[in-house]
Scaffold this motif. Structure first.
Motif, PDB file in Angstrom:
ATOM      1  N   VAL D  60      20.737   9.562 -14.946  1.00  0.00           N
ATOM      2  CA  VAL D  60      21.669   9.228 -16.019  1.00  0.00           C
ATOM      3  C   VAL D  60      23.017   8.781 -15.441  1.00  0.00           C
ATOM      4  CG1 VAL D  60      22.965  10.151 -17.970  1.00  0.00           C
ATOM      5  CG2 VAL D  60      20.534  10.650 -17.753  1.00  0.00           C
ATOM      6  N   ARG D  61      23.391   9.351 -14.326  1.00  0.00           N
ATOM      7  CA  ARG D  61      24.644   8.922 -13.709  1.00  0.00           C
ATOM      8  C   ARG D  61      24.547   7.439 -13.326  1.00  0.00           C
ATOM      9  NH1 ARG D  61      25.590  12.792  -9.549  1.00  0.00           N
ATOM     10  NH2 ARG D  61      26.582  14.222 -11.015  1.00  0.00           N
ATOM     11  N   ALA D  64      24.575   5.343 -16.466  1.00  0.00           N
ATOM     12  CA  ALA D  64      25.905   5.239 -17.060  1.00  0.00           C
ATOM     13  C   ALA D  64      26.742   4.243 -16.260  1.00  0.00           C
ATOM     14  CB  ALA D  64      26.575   6.608 -17.100  1.00  0.00           C
ATOM     15  N   ILE D  91      17.392  10.559 -23.386  1.00  0.00           N
ATOM     16  CA  ILE D  91      18.793  10.561 -23.828  1.00  0.00           C
ATOM     17  C   ILE D  91      18.881   9.992 -25.245  1.00  0.00           C
ATOM     18  CG2 ILE D  91      21.086   9.550 -23.395  1.00  0.00           C
ATOM     19  CD1 ILE D  91      20.312  11.736 -21.421  1.00  0.00           C
ATOM     20  N   ARG D  98      20.584  14.951 -24.448  1.00  0.00           N
ATOM     21  CA  ARG D  98      21.747  14.079 -24.361  1.00  0.00           C
ATOM     22  C   ARG D  98      23.036  14.882 -24.256  1.00  0.00           C
ATOM     23  NH1 ARG D  98      22.601   9.505 -28.776  1.00  0.00           N
ATOM     24  NH2 ARG D  98      24.853   9.279 -28.754  1.00  0.00           N
ATOM     25  N   THR D 102      24.975  14.519 -20.729  1.00  0.00           N
ATOM     26  CA  THR D 102      26.226  13.752 -20.719  1.00  0.00           C
ATOM     27  C   THR D 102      27.423  14.695 -20.691  1.00  0.00           C
ATOM     28  OG1 THR D 102      26.177  13.590 -23.113  1.00  0.00           O
ATOM     29  CG2 THR D 102      25.252  11.749 -21.893  1.00  0.00           C
ATOM     30  N   ASP D 108      29.924   9.167 -21.252  1.00  0.00           N
ATOM     31  CA  ASP D 108      29.543   8.862 -22.613  1.00  0.00           C
ATOM     32  C   ASP D 108      28.388   7.886 -22.515  1.00  0.00           C
ATOM     33  OD1 ASP D 108      29.513   8.669 -25.293  1.00  0.00           O
ATOM     34  OD2 ASP D 108      31.177   7.227 -25.418  1.00  0.00           O
ATOM     35  N   TYR D 109      27.182   8.389 -22.578  1.00  0.00           N
ATOM     36  CA  TYR D 109      26.050   7.496 -22.410  1.00  0.00           C
ATOM     37  C   TYR D 109      25.003   7.782 -23.475  1.00  0.00           C
ATOM     38  CZ  TYR D 109      22.139   4.931 -20.547  1.00  0.00           C
ATOM     39  OH  TYR D 109      21.091   4.069 -20.434  1.00  0.00           O
TER      40      TYR D 109
END
Ligand SMILES: Cc1cc2nc3c(=O)[nH]c(=O)nc-3n(C[C@H](O)[C@H](O)[C@H](O)COP(=O)(O)OP(=O)(O)OC[C@H]3O[C@@H](n4cnc5c(N)ncnc54)[C@H](O)[C@@H]3O)c2cc1C
Ligand SMILES: Cc1cc2nc3c(=O)[nH]c(=O)nc-3n(C[C@H](O)[C@H](O)[C@H](O)COP(=O)(O)OP(=O)(O)OC[C@H]3O[C@@H](n4cnc5c(N)ncnc54)[C@H](O)[C@@H]3O)c2cc1C
Ligand code: SF4
Ligand code: SF4
Ligand code: SF4
Ligand code: SF4
Ligand code: SF4
Ligand code: SF4
Ligand code: SF4
Ligand code: SF4
Lengths: 143, 134, 659, 272
Positions: D60-61, D64, D91, D98, D102, D108-109
């Motif tokens: 996720v990083r 994003a 997510i 999520r 996050t 904020d993704y």
């Protein structure tokens, strides 16, 4: 408070659909299954005939509890009538709550024509619930 | 293990359903998962048997099974299950139960041969550790 | 002022032992509008009823309350009593002081108190009862049957045999449906054509049946007893009067396309008769493929026809016909196997659907009944049958069990052995479901006498290896992997509703379930009726079923139709909704909630001073309304009210209860 | 069009040629692929247990970070692709995941970066017909076969890559380079993945089946999109009894073939 409840006999209006719940009540009768006499049945063709205003009127005129009983979902004589009932009456329940009526005072139940014992049980439980709550003073007409 | 009232009424189903998010109880034992599993021949319990034993609450049998560790998470079973169950998640659920409860990572760096360390892609080593130790 | 008379029944001791009748009568006399109250030991007896009639006349009573048993018991009895005394039968109200009172409240005097309350409630309502007259509907003595598979054929024959006219509408060029495609049928292995063809001929020859093949029903209006249907008879391009069915025309047609009847296993021409026993046995031109229609030239068939029957200019014919009742018998399709790549269907010619296998075994099929592999024309030695393909599959297929495939797979195994001696049938199954008379025994024959091996486990994958097919699966009972080399694979594919079922349902105003099968009115007790009065169901269109069940349901539907057509007229239910046009705002909320689609909008013109205004209001079709009252509740201005259970009546009851 | 490129760890080490040829081919096709500045290992496996959020942090990083660039994120390695697609799916669809992920990352993704595999770019954005036109050294006469493995195709509901039982994208790709695409039944079967580390014998068996089946169908080269598939398929060639003079069946990253076909030069001789 508990003293006030002594000897309190609640009045309960039961809207019963003709095909299922009214027949269920008849069956409770034929089977001699006792339940409290506090319950008074008003016969309607279908639970979807119950206008929220009927329920409010009952509370205004001093009913301590109201129950709408209809066919089980999927068993409705008019095949989808009770579907509308469900939606409409859940809105009504929130409205009543907003007006300060305890949610237990207004119930919606599905009781089929073969569920005499269930009818008796539901009415017994309901009466006990309302008895515990004490009289309805919120909406009662200031007569 | 024998099926008894205790195993059937145990919390195993609840537990694995919690970890995996899969409704293990709805497996109808059609066997399609096992039918397509590429690792079948190396398994001591076939995938559908794992589901059945879980339904019956036979935890020990599952926990000592090699199957959990030879499942390659290839999702073939998940793609075909008639009840829309993802067995790869169920297998993971049991691995997690075991790794968390008993500790006992099943993969150690020293297990790797020098040759593997030299040639194997990172991906393999990382995923191996991810799977087999927590 | 209304003059209410109250009659309290003892029911022997059933009521009188618990309820103090004297007190009830005394209390009743004091209730508003009550002019008379009396009792009787058995109100429903001849004597009891006579006493009611006499009192009505003597006391000039205009509304009647009888405190007795449940209205579900004697409401009709007492309505007749009241009518006999010259009153409108709907002036009666019943206070249920037996089932709802004396039988359930035996303690002390609560029963008496409640009985009085029940009487007061009934009096309150009765005082507001209006005269109601049931409408009387005429019935058109003609039935429409949609779909001419075995179910539609059976229903049409049964109705016609009872003396009524039937129109049988079939969208294909021939009647017969799926059953015509089958070879032998379980559990008796009768040849399908041998038992079906005579019925098809009966249909064609029956004086009371008008057959419309290659036709569709486009529109249905009206209600029970009075339907109007628009039927489009698509042009066949053949003058049916002139055509003798000689068959010369299609021999030379240059166009060859996959035959639907042969499930794509053989070709047909652009002008064709779907199968040799077709009824009617006259060709049709498939305009989508005919060269004349697509490219403007050819006309070979016209030149060849000795009767001069081919006429490309013939147009569709549109009929509008009135019916009293409708039977829907549109049958089923099979599932598209697009999502099932693992079985190799469509990629390998020797993987067949069960329907294709039926054609392959059929003596009139593409191979003349020899079981030969489509790939190389050789007889297969081992054939794997896979059950539940697309059935019982919540992920990619249908969640339901298709009901017929366990049985026809056993049949296929038997037929394989009969046609290819020494061949080995191997059946993959999840469960073998054989509930039915002689069904389990039939399956037992497949295993015991015909050497079919049943393997419990769904197949994981089918793929070709050389000229054979490999099946990878598992035997879940022994927990052994299974890997077989076979010559042919037959998939027992799920049955589905017709692709257009939901549309047909909308046209008829009947509902379908999540899988587009038509809904019956009650799954156990009204299995052939729909929620729309006068429309009945037969066959697979209502849900998976085999031929015996389809036929039974068709005959049952026919009885319902005949029962309806037998009546001189229909007595409507007078407790229907009614719209007060002066109050109706035209919001049409009421039309949204009606389960029977009984309310439609209409325009009215009225004069307001000098202006003429047109506005929309709701109008209830009393033939369709069943009186549930949902619409009355939906109506905010209170324009819509249910007769017999009006807002005023119910509120009066509530007030009386709470007094 | 500009794309963000996520190479993943393996392409920076053991599978350098995969990335190099991908970039070469991109250039030849006029695709601008720019590596994400900040990326971390995707974790190689998607967490299958319901309560494991930790392994989602790293993908996720990266997602994003790609989101900030506002471009589609292109992947090459099937495993990375799998992890990204599914992390995105989680997510998007799982509120708890999520919020936890996050929240922890303080980003904020919402799962809306479009993750596309390089092959999908070729198919949907370049088009195989255009590739066919651009090929300068067609691989004519080559009998190549796709090996899809697991991660690109399944679970279909989250990957939306191709028909999981009957995929065609790699075959279409192979044909666009001028080679013949051979079908064989094991192309979507698992090669054993990381079992080659823990269960050597088992991996050897599964790979053996794949290779033998390919060989029976006359395959002269396997085409893959995953370094782990590549490793396994190349490593267990000894399971082939007939190794064609010891060479076995060569295994290619699809990008190697693409770059080669797009380049001028005597590709034919090199390969035979
Ligand atoms: C492979 C297979 C084997 C089987 N074997 C057996 C067996 O051995 N024994 C057994 O008992 N059962 C068997 N069955 C089941 C049997 O086929 C069905 O029970 C039976 O055919 C159902 O008949 P039906 O009339 O309801 O439907 P159908 O046969 O489908 O007939 C419906 C008719 O309606 C027409 N139609 C559809 N829509 C419209 C429309 N909108 N307007 C006008 N006409 C329309 C269709 O063209 C068709 O002619 C088998 C089924 C399959 C698939
Ligand atoms: C334990 C059990 C549970 C079931 N549960 C379900 C269920 O949940 N849902 C469901 O759909 N079905 C259920 N069934 C099946 C269901 O009971 C039957 O389908 C149904 O009752 C059959 O009705 P019938 O009228 O054919 O027969 P019966 O109910 O047997 O009625 C036949 C009648 O004929 C009378 N009779 C017999 N011989 C003569 C004679 N010579 N002269 C005069 N009268 C005679 C009998 O006294 C009887 O009253 C169940 C069955 C069982 C055993
Ligand atoms: S995920 Fe595991 S159990 Fe499922 S098919 Fe793959 S290896 Fe077998
Ligand atoms: S495929 Fe699904 S339903 Fe069938 S046995 Fe496996 S887990 Fe159970
Ligand atoms: S009318 Fe009803 S209550 Fe009265 S005697 Fe008859 S059955 Fe009994
Ligand atoms: S040739 Fe003429 S008469 Fe003969 S079947 Fe054809 S259309 Fe009919
Ligand atoms: S006109 Fe049409 S139907 Fe007639 S022969 Fe030619 S193609 Fe066939
Ligand atoms: S009838 Fe048998 S084969 Fe068909 S869906 Fe049901 S269980 Fe499966
Ligand atoms: S809901 Fe009432 S006001 Fe609205 S259209 Fe219907 S009858 Fe008229
Ligand atoms: S009463 Fe019920 S059935 Fe009649 S029109 Fe109103 S909603 Fe429809």
């Amino acid at each position: 408070m508990s003293v006030a409840k002594e000897g309190f006999e609640p009045l309960i209006v039961a809207f019963c659909c003709n095909w299922c719940s009214y027949a269920g009540a008849d069956l409770a009768g034929t089977g001699r299954m006792p339940y409290p006499a506090n319950v008074r049945i008003v016969r309607v063709p279908c639970s979807s005939r119950v206008n929220p205003s009927f329920v409010i009127r009952a509370f205004q005129r001093g009913a301590d509890g109201v129950i709408v009983a209809g066919c089980h979902p999927g068993d409705c004589h008019y095949h989808s009538g009770n579907f509308f009932t469900r939606r409409r009456l859940s809105v009504l329940r929130r409205l009543l709550e907003y007006m300060g009526i305890e949610p237990e005072r207004f119930q919606v139940r599905w009781i089929s024509g073969s569920e005499g014992a269930k009818f008796a049980q539901v009415m017994t439980d309901l009466t006990a619930d309302i008895r515990a709550l004490g009289p309805n003073r919120k909406l009662r007409d200031a007569l | 293990m024998k099926v008894t009232t205790d195993t059937i009424c145990s919390d195993l189903l609840k537990e694995v359903e919690e970890y995996s998010g899969e409704k293990v109880a709805s497996c109808i034992q059609c066997g399609k998962c096992s039918g397509g599993c590429p690792m079948l021949e190396a398994m001591d319990l076939l995938p559908h048997q794992v589901m059945r034993l879980a339904q019956l609450g036979l935890k020990e049998d599952i926990m000592k099974s090699k199957t959990l560790w030879v499942c390659a998470s290839c999702f073939t079973c998940a793609a075909r299950c008639q009840r829309d169950l993802d067995l790869s998640k169920v297998m993971e659920g049991f691995r997690v139960i075991q790794l968390r409860q008993k500790g006992g990572n099943t993969m150690h760096p020293r297990q790797l041969t020098p040759e593997q360390l030299k040639d194997a892609p990172q991906q393999a080593i990382i995923s191996g550790f991810r799977k087999y130790s927590k | 002022m209304k003059r209410v008379g109250v009659f309290v029944c003892w029911c022997g001791s059933n009521i009188a032992a618990t309820v103090d009748i004297e007190r009830v009568i005394a209390a009743a006399r004091k209730m508003p509008n009550v002019v008379y109250a009396s009792d009787n030991k058995y109100m429903c007896s001849e004597l009891g009823q006579a006493s009611i009639r006499e009192s009505i006349e003597k006391e000039n009573i205009t509304r009647v309350v009888i405190a007795s048993c449940s209205p579900r018991m004697h409401e009709n009895t007492f309505r007749k009593t009241v009518a006999a005394a010259g009153l409108n039968p709907f002036y009666l109200e019943i206070a249920n002081i037996r089932e709802h009172c004396s039988w359930v409240h035996k303690e002390g005097e609560v029963g008496t108190v409640k009985a009085i309350s029940l009487v007061r409630t009934a009096v309150a309502k009765a005082a507001r009862n209006e005269p109601l007259t049931p409408s009387s509907l005429q019935i058109t003595k003609r039935a429409l049957v949609i779909g001419a598979g075995i179910a539609g054929i059976q229903a049409a024959l049964d109705i016609a045999d009872s003396g009524y006219q039937v129109d049988l509408v079939e969208k294909e060029p021939s009647i017969g449906g799926r059953m015509a495609q089958l070879d032998k049928t379980f559990p008796t292995l009768d040849c399908s054509a041998c038992i079906l063809t005579p019925k098809m001929v009966d249909v064609a020859q029956h004086d009371n049946i008008t057959l419309h093949t290659y036709s569709v029903v486009e529109k249905v209006d009206g209600y029970v007893g009075n339907f109007t249907a628009t039927i489009r008879k698509k042009s066949r391009g053949i003058d049916m009067e002139k055509c003798t069915g000689c068959g010369i025309c299609y021999e030379k047609c240059p166009v060859k396309v996959d035959s639907e009847f042969e499930a794509g296993m053989a070709k047909r021409r652009a002008i064709y008769v779907p199968f040799p026993q077709a009824v009617p046995n006259k060709p049709v031109i498939d305009r989508e493929n005919c060269r004349y229609f697509t490219q403007g030239k050819c006309k070979v068939c016209q030149k060849l026809c000795p009767a001069g029957a081919v006429d490309y200019e013939l147009e569709d014919e549109v009929l509008t016909v009135e019916y009293g009742a409708i039977v829907v018998a549109t049958g089923f399709d099979i599932l598209d196997l697009q999502a099932y790549g693992e079985y190799g269907y469509g990629k390998h010619p020797d993987v067949l659907t069960s329907l294709e296998f039926e054609r392959l075994v059929n003596a009139s099929g593409p191979t003349g009944g020899k079981i030969l592999r489509p790939s190389d024309g050789k007889p297969p030695r081992t054939v794997a049958f896979i059950q539940c393909v697309g059935s019982r599959d919540q992920a990619k297929g249908k969640a339901y069990c298709s009901k017929v495939c366990c049985m026809y797979t056993a049949k296929h195994a038997i037929l394989l052995r009969e046609k290819v001696p020494g061949a080995k049938p191997i059946v993959f199954y999840i469960d073998v479901r054989t509930p039915g008379k002689d069904y389990e025994e039939f399956y037992n024959r497949a295993t015991d006498e015909y050497g079919a091996t049943y393997i419990r486990g769904q197949v994981g994958k089918v793929y070709p290896e050389g000229d054979r097919l490999i099946i990878r699966g598992v035997d879940s009972l022994s927990a052994r992997p299974v890997e077989l080399e076979v010559d042919m694979v037959v998939l027992a594919v799920a049955v589905t509703a017709r692709a257009d079922a939901a549309g047909v349902g909308r046209m008829l105003g009947i509902t379908t379930n999540a899988h587009q099968f038509f809904n019956e009115a009650h799954p156990k007790l009204r299995p052939v009726e729909t929620h729309s009065a006068g429309i009945y169901l037969a066959g697979m269109c209502q849900g998976p079923k085999d031929i015996p069940e389809a036929v039974a349901q068709a005959s049952a539907a026919a009885v319902k139709v005949v029962g309806l057509l037998n009546k001189d007229s229909l007595v409507g239910n007078p407790t229907v909704a009614n719209v007060d046009e002066s109050m109706c705002s035209g919001c049409l909320e009421c039309t949204q909630v009606c389960p029977y689609d009984a309310i439609k909008e209409k325009s009215i013109t009225e004069r307001r001073g000098r202006e003429t205004l047109t506005r929309t209001v709701a109008e209830v079709n009393e033939g369709l309304c069943q009186g549930c009252g949902a619409c009355s509740v939906a109506c905010r201005p209170g324009a819509n009210n249910l007769k017999g259970f009006t807002n005023e009546q119910i509120l009066a009851e509530v007030d009386a209860v709470c007094l | 069009m500009r794309y963000s490129l996520y190479p993943g760890c393996t392409l920076k080490t053991k599978a350098k040629v995969f990335e190099e040829t991908a970039l070469e081919a991109a250039e030849a096709l006029g695709l601008e692929m720019v590596e994400l500045e900040e990326w971390q290992c995707c974790g190689a496996v998607y967490p299958l247990a319901k309560d494991e959020y930790f392994p989602l942090l790293s993908p996720v990083r990266s997602l994003a970070a790609a989101g900030e660039r506002g471009e589609k994120l292109v992947t090459l390695c099937a495993a990375c692709h799998h992890v990204f697609k599914r992390a995105n799916h989680a997510i998007k669809g799982d509120r708890e995941a999520r919020e936890k992920v996050t929240g922890y990352l303080e980003v904020d993704y919402a799962g809306d970066v479009e993750v596309v595999h390089y092959l999908e770019v070729l198919k949907n954005e370049v088009g195989f017909d255009r590739i066919r036109e651009k090929v300068k050294s067609p691989l004519e006469g080559k009998k190549l076969a796709a090996y899809y493995g697991c991660l690109l195709l399944r679970p279909e509901k989250e990957m939306h890559f191709d028909d999981p039982e009957n995929p065609t994208i790699l075959e279409d790709f192979i044909r666009s380079l001028g080679a013949e695409a051979v079908q064989y039944p094991y192309r979507t079967d698992c090669c054993g993945a990381y079992l080659s580390i823990t269960e050597e014998g088992l991996a050897r068996d599964t790979v053996g089946k794949i290779l033998k089946s390919a060989q029976r169908n006359g395959v002269e080269g396997l085409v893959v999109a995953c370094p782990l598939c590549h490793y396994n398929l190349a490593k267990y060639q000894e399971s082939l009894t007939d190794t064609r003079g010891g060479e076995g069946i060569p295994v290619h990253y699809f990008t190697e073939l693409l770059a080669q076909a797009l380049a001028e030069g005597p590709a034919e001789e090199e390969r035979t």
